[in-house]
Design a protein around this motif. Sequence first.
Motif: not given
Length: 219
Positions: A190-219
Motif C-alpha cells: 500500500k505504501n509503495i503504491y502511494r509513494k509511486l502514485d501507481v494503482s497496480g503491479r504492472a505500473e509498479a514493475t515499470l517503476y522498479a525498472v526505471r528506479l533500478g530496483v530490478v537488475d539482471g535476468e528475473p528468476h
Amino acid sequence: MNTALILEDHAESRAWLTELVAEAFPGINIVVHTTLADAVACVEHQHFCLALLDISLPDGSGIDLVRRLRESNANTYVVMASIFDDDEHLFAALQAGAQGYVLKDQPRERLIAHLQGIIRGEPPLSPSIARRMLRHFRATPPPALPKSELPQALSERETEVLHFLARGFTRGDIAQALGITPNTVAGHVKNIYRKLDVSGRAEATLYAVRLGVVDGEPH
C-alpha cells in the motif's frame, strides 16, 4: 463480487474455470459462454464484476471481447485465462484493457490465490507472465525519471518488497521470503503504491525498472 462471466470453448477447461471462480468467490453468480458471438451479445445487456476470458475461440479472439467490455462494462475486472505465454498475445490483451493474465497450466491453488488477490488489489499475473513483462520493459527501457518526477523515497524494506513484486511473487510468497506476515506485506505494498502514485503491479514493475530496483535476468 456479484456476477462473473467465463468465456471458454473447451468443456473440461470451462468446468475447471467455473469451479475455480466458485471456490475463489463463494456465492458468486457465474454466466458461461462458449463462443465470442454469444459473449458479445450477452455483455450488451448484462453487467459483470469479473470476466475470465479464453483467447483462442472458434469464432474469434477473446481479446476482442476485452475491447467490448471496456466500452460497455468499464467496471468489469477482465482477466485472460490462456495457454499462450508469448509477447504477442500478452501485450495485445493488456493493451486492449485486460487487468490480469493467468496461465491455465498453473496449480489449482495458485490460480485461486491469483483470483482472490483481486479483492486485495493484486492484479492476477502468473509468475512467468510477470517475468515476461519485466523482460519486455528491460528490452525497451523507458527514459530515466527526471529529478523533478522522482517519487517519494521508498524505505529499505519497501524496496525489497517492490523487488519481489516486480518478479511476480504473491504477497504470501513475499512474506515467506522476508520472514514477515502477509498483513505486513500488504501494508508495504500500500505504501509503495502511494509513494509511486501507481494503482497496480504492472505500473509498479515499470517503476522498479526505471528506479533500478530490478537488475539482471528475473528468476
